[in-house]
Design a protein around this motif. Structure first.
Motif, PDB file in Angstrom:
ATOM      1  N   TYR A 124      33.444  34.842  46.796  1.00 27.13           N
ATOM      2  CA  TYR A 124      33.279  34.338  45.530  1.00 27.13           C
ATOM      3  C   TYR A 124      34.680  34.157  44.825  1.00 27.13           C
ATOM      4  O   TYR A 124      34.898  33.302  43.960  1.00 27.13           O
ATOM      5  CB  TYR A 124      32.660  35.241  44.902  1.00 27.13           C
ATOM      6  CG  TYR A 124      31.147  35.192  44.866  1.00 27.13           C
ATOM      7  CD1 TYR A 124      30.154  34.356  44.586  1.00 27.13           C
ATOM      8  CD2 TYR A 124      30.445  36.444  45.563  1.00 27.13           C
ATOM      9  CE1 TYR A 124      28.894  34.232  44.933  1.00 27.13           C
ATOM     10  CE2 TYR A 124      29.062  36.452  45.611  1.00 27.13           C
ATOM     11  CZ  TYR A 124      28.471  35.223  45.328  1.00 27.13           C
ATOM     12  OH  TYR A 124      27.035  35.614  45.579  1.00 27.13           O
ATOM     13  N   ALA A 125      35.462  34.675  45.233  1.00 23.04           N
ATOM     14  CA  ALA A 125      36.991  34.980  44.505  1.00 23.04           C
ATOM     15  C   ALA A 125      38.058  34.901  45.511  1.00 23.04           C
ATOM     16  O   ALA A 125      37.856  35.225  46.787  1.00 23.04           O
ATOM     17  CB  ALA A 125      37.010  36.176  43.632  1.00 23.04           C
ATOM     18  N   THR A 126      39.099  34.385  44.940  1.00 24.18           N
ATOM     19  CA  THR A 126      40.509  34.089  45.788  1.00 24.18           C
ATOM     20  C   THR A 126      41.622  35.007  45.295  1.00 24.18           C
ATOM     21  O   THR A 126      42.617  34.606  45.460  1.00 24.18           O
ATOM     22  CB  THR A 126      40.908  32.727  46.034  1.00 24.18           C
ATOM     23  OG1 THR A 126      41.067  32.155  44.934  1.00 24.18           O
ATOM     24  CG2 THR A 126      39.672  32.215  46.742  1.00 24.18           C
ATOM     25  N   LEU A 179      40.979  41.747  43.628  1.00 26.54           N
ATOM     26  CA  LEU A 179      39.654  41.555  43.129  1.00 26.54           C
ATOM     27  C   LEU A 179      38.677  41.401  44.239  1.00 26.54           C
ATOM     28  O   LEU A 179      37.646  42.111  44.285  1.00 26.54           O
ATOM     29  CB  LEU A 179      39.404  40.253  42.175  1.00 26.54           C
ATOM     30  CG  LEU A 179      38.048  40.001  41.779  1.00 26.54           C
ATOM     31  CD1 LEU A 179      37.731  40.643  40.598  1.00 26.54           C
ATOM     32  CD2 LEU A 179      38.061  38.641  41.500  1.00 26.54           C
ATOM     33  N   TRP A 200      35.813  43.788  45.824  1.00 24.81           N
ATOM     34  CA  TRP A 200      34.332  42.845  46.162  1.00 24.81           C
ATOM     35  C   TRP A 200      33.848  43.332  47.594  1.00 24.81           C
ATOM     36  O   TRP A 200      32.738  43.873  47.827  1.00 24.81           O
ATOM     37  CB  TRP A 200      34.482  41.495  45.778  1.00 24.81           C
ATOM     38  CG  TRP A 200      33.148  40.842  45.511  1.00 24.81           C
ATOM     39  CD1 TRP A 200      31.921  41.153  46.311  1.00 24.81           C
ATOM     40  CD2 TRP A 200      32.811  39.886  44.518  1.00 24.81           C
ATOM     41  NE1 TRP A 200      31.097  40.156  45.476  1.00 24.81           N
ATOM     42  CE2 TRP A 200      31.507  39.547  44.516  1.00 24.81           C
ATOM     43  CE3 TRP A 200      33.910  39.317  43.652  1.00 24.81           C
ATOM     44  CZ2 TRP A 200      31.050  38.563  43.667  1.00 24.81           C
ATOM     45  CZ3 TRP A 200      33.389  38.289  42.571  1.00 24.81           C
ATOM     46  CH2 TRP A 200      32.030  38.143  42.595  1.00 24.81           C
ATOM     47  N   ARG A 222      29.834  44.065  45.633  1.00 21.54           N
ATOM     48  CA  ARG A 222      29.334  43.605  44.437  1.00 21.54           C
ATOM     49  C   ARG A 222      30.377  43.158  43.503  1.00 21.54           C
ATOM     50  O   ARG A 222      31.789  43.265  43.898  1.00 21.54           O
ATOM     51  CB  ARG A 222      28.559  44.458  43.627  1.00 21.54           C
ATOM     52  CG  ARG A 222      28.896  45.664  43.177  1.00 21.54           C
ATOM     53  CD  ARG A 222      28.075  46.581  42.610  1.00 21.54           C
ATOM     54  NE  ARG A 222      27.214  47.176  43.605  1.00 21.54           N
ATOM     55  CZ  ARG A 222      25.935  47.633  43.355  1.00 21.54           C
ATOM     56  NH1 ARG A 222      25.298  47.092  42.404  1.00 21.54           N
ATOM     57  NH2 ARG A 222      25.392  48.205  44.326  1.00 21.54           N
ATOM     58  N   ASN A 223      30.181  42.502  42.496  1.00 24.56           N
ATOM     59  CA  ASN A 223      31.484  41.805  41.542  1.00 24.56           C
ATOM     60  C   ASN A 223      32.262  42.972  40.815  1.00 24.56           C
ATOM     61  O   ASN A 223      31.502  43.759  40.196  1.00 24.56           O
ATOM     62  CB  ASN A 223      30.833  40.713  40.600  1.00 24.56           C
ATOM     63  CG  ASN A 223      31.854  40.300  39.777  1.00 24.56           C
ATOM     64  OD1 ASN A 223      32.827  40.683  39.748  1.00 24.56           O
ATOM     65  ND2 ASN A 223      31.489  39.053  39.251  1.00 24.56           N
ATOM     66  N   ILE A 269      34.521  42.813  38.630  1.00 23.24           N
ATOM     67  CA  ILE A 269      34.691  42.544  37.344  1.00 23.24           C
ATOM     68  C   ILE A 269      33.896  43.283  36.427  1.00 23.24           C
ATOM     69  O   ILE A 269      32.703  43.394  36.557  1.00 23.24           O
ATOM     70  CB  ILE A 269      34.621  40.929  37.023  1.00 23.24           C
ATOM     71  CG1 ILE A 269      35.701  40.177  37.720  1.00 23.24           C
ATOM     72  CG2 ILE A 269      34.800  40.790  35.764  1.00 23.24           C
ATOM     73  CD1 ILE A 269      36.970  40.061  37.195  1.00 23.24           C
ATOM     74  N   SER A 270      34.338  43.605  35.295  1.00 22.53           N
ATOM     75  CA  SER A 270      33.728  44.375  34.066  1.00 22.53           C
ATOM     76  C   SER A 270      33.158  45.783  34.482  1.00 22.53           C
ATOM     77  O   SER A 270      33.981  46.211  35.739  1.00 22.53           O
ATOM     78  CB  SER A 270      32.301  43.843  34.029  1.00 22.53           C
ATOM     79  OG  SER A 270      32.428  42.555  33.613  1.00 22.53           O
ATOM     80  N   GLY A 271      32.835  46.478  33.716  1.00 15.91           N
ATOM     81  CA  GLY A 271      32.716  47.933  34.032  1.00 15.91           C
ATOM     82  C   GLY A 271      32.216  48.481  35.153  1.00 15.91           C
ATOM     83  O   GLY A 271      32.149  49.748  35.501  1.00 15.91           O
ATOM     84  N   LEU A 272      31.233  47.847  35.800  1.00 15.44           N
ATOM     85  CA  LEU A 272      30.531  48.399  37.136  1.00 15.44           C
ATOM     86  C   LEU A 272      31.435  48.736  38.132  1.00 15.44           C
ATOM     87  O   LEU A 272      31.316  49.655  38.584  1.00 15.44           O
ATOM     88  CB  LEU A 272      29.649  47.426  37.493  1.00 15.44           C
ATOM     89  CG  LEU A 272      28.691  47.703  38.717  1.00 15.44           C
ATOM     90  CD1 LEU A 272      27.784  48.953  37.726  1.00 15.44           C
ATOM     91  CD2 LEU A 272      27.784  46.504  39.441  1.00 15.44           C
ATOM     92  N   LYS A 293      33.775  50.565  37.654  1.00 16.80           N
ATOM     93  CA  LYS A 293      34.063  52.019  37.596  1.00 16.80           C
ATOM     94  C   LYS A 293      33.184  52.919  38.147  1.00 16.80           C
ATOM     95  O   LYS A 293      33.449  54.208  38.202  1.00 16.80           O
ATOM     96  CB  LYS A 293      34.455  52.274  36.158  1.00 16.80           C
ATOM     97  CG  LYS A 293      35.470  51.453  35.545  1.00 16.80           C
ATOM     98  CD  LYS A 293      35.870  51.913  34.072  1.00 16.80           C
ATOM     99  CE  LYS A 293      36.843  50.874  33.227  1.00 16.80           C
ATOM    100  NZ  LYS A 293      36.516  49.573  32.763  1.00 16.80           N
ATOM    101  N   GLY A 333      41.794  53.155  46.391  1.00 19.17           N
ATOM    102  CA  GLY A 333      40.682  51.853  46.701  1.00 19.17           C
ATOM    103  C   GLY A 333      39.552  52.374  45.826  1.00 19.17           C
ATOM    104  O   GLY A 333      39.391  53.517  45.249  1.00 19.17           O
ATOM    105  N   PRO A 334      38.501  51.530  46.151  1.00 19.50           N
ATOM    106  CA  PRO A 334      37.270  52.142  45.656  1.00 19.50           C
ATOM    107  C   PRO A 334      36.760  53.685  46.216  1.00 19.50           C
ATOM    108  O   PRO A 334      36.751  53.568  47.368  1.00 19.50           O
ATOM    109  CB  PRO A 334      36.380  50.883  46.072  1.00 19.50           C
ATOM    110  CG  PRO A 334      37.349  49.777  46.259  1.00 19.50           C
ATOM    111  CD  PRO A 334      38.524  50.338  46.782  1.00 19.50           C
ATOM    112  N   VAL A 387      37.996  29.873  49.912  1.00 20.65           N
ATOM    113  CA  VAL A 387      36.686  30.839  49.765  1.00 20.65           C
ATOM    114  C   VAL A 387      36.198  30.785  50.951  1.00 20.65           C
ATOM    115  O   VAL A 387      35.447  31.726  51.336  1.00 20.65           O
ATOM    116  CB  VAL A 387      35.860  30.436  48.576  1.00 20.65           C
ATOM    117  CG1 VAL A 387      36.253  30.664  47.331  1.00 20.65           C
ATOM    118  CG2 VAL A 387      35.460  29.134  48.764  1.00 20.65           C
TER     119      VAL A 387
END
Lengths: 641, 458
Positions: free
Chosen positions: B125-127, B131, B135, B140-141, B143-146, B148, B181-182, B370
């Motif tokens: 989805y993104a390059t 990010l 992903w 999952r995406n 971006i945004s609070g998720l 965290k 990392g995550p 992509v």
């Protein structure tokens, strides 16, 4: 309906056969629009607040064990809220509510408890043993206020709050959108440190971060580093305007929801999350972002013909020039998608001019960025954001959670949200009062923290012997513990042993002795691995965390950083204590130096017993080393309580 | 009907429709065929029904080794080889059944092709590196609070399979050659990745500087001083605190010969895996799986594949990276096979996106793109196959090649991993304080229904 969408796809598909195929399309190169996580999983956002309360509850529970034991001889740890002396309006709000709900309050913290806590909270450092003794012995009724004042205007305060602002302004070399070089990071650090040390107000710092022009490697314009790294790759200029708004609104207004709203209207996406967000449109978000549509990013103007090697060796290599122009607006209807869904024209409107969403204000001048900064620093959300953030820094739980998703539709007690919504803050009136007071105190960081620190609410004990329930968490009936930050733990080990590392920093001539003085969360020299175990985050995608782990415990037990400072020959503290002869006094000194408190009766008994068994000088030294290690690894070492 | 960008195209006039999500002629005719068949007149199927219909889990694997090829390898030079005037001779392409493979670049893996499947209809989805890497790891995406609170795929595996291990000495999720990392997201911190940078020596910080006798003495004194913190009958919930548990687990890893033997290996082993940082991680991964002491998910981070310039320079860049990859992973597969563990260990290797295609850019490299590809092996995978077909230069998907009949996404890979491990990928956890639910694999009312790539198996 799927049927209709297929039909449309069919029509578009059929038409596309008539046109030349493009090699590949940009449409998929989108990060926010597709797969929007808000929409996918609104529940997870809703659970954030509940989760943070659960965390606070669990932490408070475990420290209760310590509390009950640590002061078993002083009796009750839950009292009627009406018995707590009230020092300012914070206490009225907290204790009135406790009285109303019939929940008991923890008693005021003891001098020891207070002194350790206020030192860690304001300066990030354990207190000196001698200072602790003097404070406890001091009979002056005003001694707590005095120590608050002393710490607020200490150098160590500047270190800790420079780190705090560094996190907030996201000053890191490893910036995700546009790299910030070491020179840029250091220049921005210099700006932040100078501002905190120079008593600059919060609103001045935020204002300058938003509007600063110039080169981000120059010390005088280091604040330009805030805007410089918002230049967004892989998209049109509008992506950069959007990034600047998201960063600004998140840090200074507590509203990260613009990240969603810059892709789509709030309705259908934020309905369960935010009263305000659900009624905000993408157009309104664009109007906010349009304030940044005259920002321009450039490279350092090396004279024509400067050899590449010379440019790369220059102090200004890869620096960014941030500037403003007096013409231009936020164009929509452009064909290039970039990182967000296509910005489709609104009817015949193909460009957006600024309007500040909360007041409708439009720019007064040509440099729109300055207009935004004016509006922002005068916005009540700005004051609420900082009041809430600073409250969390001191109370370890925010009044309105999460910090970066404030909902203006649920914050004003005069305009409560429609059912079934509840007010966002645990104490809605208090949050507004605090915001007003912050403004009244000219956004002074120190004077606002003084207000908080002087309140009885802040000075409550973390001990609680009453019936502790999850539902009591929003009441602030006791002080909530926090695990110390990575830098604080590192510095506590250095300070308690008296053995300070010399940490080299990229681009700096001189090393630092305290991790709290580092300009970034990637620096740290030989201490970096130890610091990283304690999750200091990367200031952008990885937040600072207070979670525990096996590796943290392994590091406390065995890391070279610890092992190199807990031997008699390496530790000035242990060398001094080894000269004492009275085992009870040795036990006191060990606890004072390492844990910032006196041992309780049980602990003292065990410590003295261990020391008594050591009947030769060599054994005594060994026992002191063992005890130093044991105290560093004791569960409460890494907590502020 | 809103599309996945939240845009209702039916009300939009004059939009540049050719910028819409790509629909190639072949896919268009397919849609037309289904249209003729009347499918398009069916009401929209609720996502859950589709999920249920596809909800059969494979359950063919017990462990996962996930290799994150950071920096994004060029898909058309690796797992979705496209030959042209640009192809250097060292690639020496060869065919294995229907699979074209750069035999010269990765000869050891070529020998393992019977156990390897390639996914070629994969699209990012993104390059942006950071990010997209996140992903890939959280499925999952970000971006945004998720981001965290969203757990790493390995953390989900950890909470699902960790408690089922008989021996729980080691953490279920070990991440090699990374230091952040995550993490576990909202799941308990026991499910965080345990980071190790293996070099053939003992696990770091598992030996006490002053020796084991000193450690025992000190540990005893510490417990003595901590007695009241650990046990107090008057305390609310007198369980050990989280950090006390971590401390206990940490102690179990120390002076433990079984643990030490996993992380220690000699120069012969090191050489057989290529004598590289990546090779060392592969050797460690093999030992972790073989020891079966609680670790179920091993991630190996391996970069950098970000070859914007001089991608084909001999013995550098692509060739150098691929050689390390081939030596390490080739040996890992061979050793797991010899151990009888390859069939129960799913290996997934992929980058965060792909690279530009056809001729090289001005600096003789390839930029971000992509379209990408992924490598699957072992764990019940049917080898010698490629899922999906891209166009002649590898720019976009011609044939999705699987029942989803669309581009494969990170979320589908995530579902595939869960499915292979026997984890119900449609799980919605109810353990948050509100009890409102957290989906292992995200679903959407306006976008795809993500699902495992069952075609890989059997």
């Amino acid at each position: 309906m799927r049927a209709s969408s297929r039909l449309i796809a069919l029509i578009f598909g059929a038409t596309s056969l008539l046109l030349p195929q493009l090699g590949f399309s940009q449409d998929d190169v989108t990060s926010s629009g597709t797969n929007c996580s808000f929409q996918r999983d609104p529940d997870s956002f809703l659970t954030q607040q509940a989760r943070s309360r659960r965390d606070v509850f669990e932490r408070a529970k475990s420290m209760n064990v310590n509390a009950a034991a640590a002061a078993a001889d002083t009796g009750r740890f839950a009292v009627a809220a009406t018995t707590i002396p009230r020092r300012n309006f914070i206490d009225d709000a907290i204790f009135d509510k406790l009285s109303r709900t019939g929940v008991q309050s923890a008693p005021l913290a003891t001098d020891e408890e207070f002194f350790r806590r206020i030192n860690l909270d304001l300066t990030g450092r354990l207190p000196n043993a001698a200072d602790m003794r003097a404070f406890v012995a001091d009979k002056n009724a005003d001694k707590r206020n005095k120590v608050i004042g002393d710490l607020l205007y200490s150098d160590a305060f500047t270190d800790k709050w420079t780190m705090w602002f560094g996190d907030l302004l996201q000053n890191t070399t490893n910036s995700v959108l546009t790299g910030r070089q070491i020179n840029g990071r250091n220049a921005m650090f210099g700006y932040i440190q100078g501002s905190v040390a120079g008593w600059k107000s919060i609103s001045e710092i935020a204002y300058e971060a938003v509007v600063m022009r110039g080169n981000n490697h120059d010390l005088g314009t280091g604040a330009a580093g805030f805007a410089a790294v918002t230049q967004t790759p892989g998209g049109p200029a509008q992506d950069s305007y959007d990034s600047m708004l998201v960063r600004t609104a998140t840090s200074f207004l507590g509203q990260s929801n613009y990240d969603c709203l810059l892709c789509h209207n709030g309705r259908g996406h934020l309905d369960q999350l935010s009263v305000w967000g659900s009624s905000t449109t993408r157009q309104q978000a664009w109007q906010m972002a349009a304030f940044f549509s005259r920002v321009r990013y450039g490279n350092y103007p090396f004279p024509a013909g400067t050899p590449i090697a010379e440019q790369q060796a220059s102090y200004y290599s890869n620096s960014r020039q941030v500037d403003d122009v007096i013409a231009g607006q936020y164009d929509i209807g452009v064909s290039y998608f970039g990182n967000r869904p296509n910005r489709l024209p609104l009817g015949t409107t193909r460009s957006i001019t600024p309007a500040y969403q909360f007041t409708g204000a439009t720019p007064k001048g040509n440099y729109w960025r300055f207009d935004f900064a004016d509006n922002m620093t005068n916005d009540r959300m700005f004051a609420i954001n900082f009041a809430n953030r600073l409250w969390k820094a001191m109370f370890n739980m925010a009044l309105a959670d999460p910090l970066d998703q404030l909902d203006p539709g649920r914050l004003d007690p005069a305009n409560p949200p429609p059912s079934p919504w509840a007010m966002q803050a645990t104490h809605p009136e208090l949050l507004i009062q605090l915001a007003n007071e912050l403004k009244k105190r000219d956004f002074s960081l120190r004077e606002f923290l003084r207000l908080i620190a002087e309140s009885s609410a802040y000075q409550l004990s973390s001990r609680y012997s009453g019936d502790w329930q999850l539902s009591s968490v929003p009441l602030f009936a006791r002080h909530y513990t926090r695990r110390l930050d990575a830098e604080e733990i590192h510095d506590a080990i250095s300070k308690s042993t008296g053995n300070f590392p010399r940490i080299g920093v990229n681009g700096w001539a001189n090393p630092v002795n305290w991790a709290m003085q580092l300009p970034d969360t990637v620096e740290g020299g030989g201490s970096a691995p130890f610091l990283n175990f304690f999750l200091r985050g990367n200031r952008e995608t990885q937040p600072r965390s207070q979670q525990g782990s096996i590796q943290q415990q392994l590091a406390l037990m065995n890391d070279g950083f610890v092992n190199a400072r807990m031997h008699i020959g390496q530790s000035t503290t242990l060398t001094a204590i080894a000269k004492l002869t009275d085992n009870a006094q040795i036990a006191d000194e060990m606890f004072l130096n390492f844990l910032g408190r006196f041992p309780n009766a049980f602990e003292k008994g065990r410590a003295v017993a261990a020391l008594t068994k050591a009947n030769t000088a060599a054994l005594k030294n060994t026992t002191l080393e063992d005890m130093a290690w044991a105290l560093i690894n004791k569960l409460d070492f890494i907590y502020s309580y | 009907m809103k599309n996945r960008f939240g845009v209702d195209w039916s009300k939009v006039r004059g939009t540049r429709f050719w910028n819409r999500p790509a629909m190639h002629r072949r896919m268009f005719f397919k849609s037309m065929a289904t249209a003729v068949g009347g499918y398009m007149l069916m009401p929209q199927q609720p996502g859950e029904t589709i999920a249920k219909a596809a909800g059969r889990v494979q359950g063919t694997a017990k462990n996962v080794i996930f290799i994150l090829m950071q920096g994004a390898p060029s898909h058309t030079d690796t797992f979705d080889l496209k030959e042209g005037p640009w192809t250097p001779s060292f690639m020496a392409p060869a065919s294995y059944g229907g699979v074209r493979w750069p035999q010269g670049l990765m000869p050891k893996l070529a020998d393992q092709m019977d156990n390897i499947a390639l996914v070629r209809s994969l699209r990012a989805y993104a390059t942006a590196h950071g990010l997209a890497q996140t992903w890939v790891q959280i499925g999952r995406n970000p971006i945004s609070g998720l981001s965290k609170i969203a757990p790493h795929i390995g953390s989900v595996v950890s909470i699902e399979l960790g408690p089922k291990s008989a021996d729980r000495t080691l953490p279920p999720f070990i991440s090699l050659n990374a230091s952040n990392g995550p993490g576990a997201g909202y799941l308990p911190p026991e499910n965080d990745p345990f980071y190790v940078n293996p070099n053939g020596g003992a696990l770091s910080n598992t030996v006490h500087g002053d020796g084991s006798a000193a450690l025992d003495r000190r540990y005893g004194l510490m417990l003595d001083l901590d007695t009241e913190l650990l046990f107090d009958p008057t305390a609310v919930g007198s369980s050990l605190s989280e950090n006390a548990r971590f401390r206990e687990n940490a102690r179990k890893l120390m002076y433990n010969p079984a643990v030490t033997s996993i992380f220690s290996f000699d120069q012969n082993v090191r050489n057989s895996y290529g004598n590289t940082t990546f090779g060392n991680a592969c050797a460690t991964a093999r030992n972790l799986i073989k020891a079966n002491m609680g670790t179920r998910f091993v991630q190996i981070s391996f970069g950098s594949w970000d070859h914007h310039a001089n991608i084909y320079q001999p013995n550098a860049n692509l060739q150098s990276m691929a050689r390390q990859f081939d030596n390490g992973l080739g040996q890992l597969m061979a050793d797991l096979k010899a151990d009888g563990l390859l069939d129960s260990t799913l290996i997934v290797a992929m980058g965060e996106f792909g690279r530009t295609v056809s001729t090289l850019n001005q600096t003789n490299g390839r930029d971000h793109h992509v379209q990408q590809s992924a490598f699957f092996a072992g764990g019940g995978i049917r080898g010698r196959q490629a899922i999906g077909v891209t166009d002649s230069i590898g720019s976009s998907v011609l044939e999705p090649g699987w029942r989803g009949d669309r581009d494969i996404r990170n979320e589908d890979i995530e579902a595939t991993i869960y499915s292979a491990l026997g984890i119900d990928w449609t799980t919605i956890r109810r353990d948050d304080p509100f009890g409102r639910g957290f989906e292992y694999v995200p679903s959407s009312t306006v976008d795809y229904v993500f699902q495992p790539i069952n075609e890989l198996f059997g």
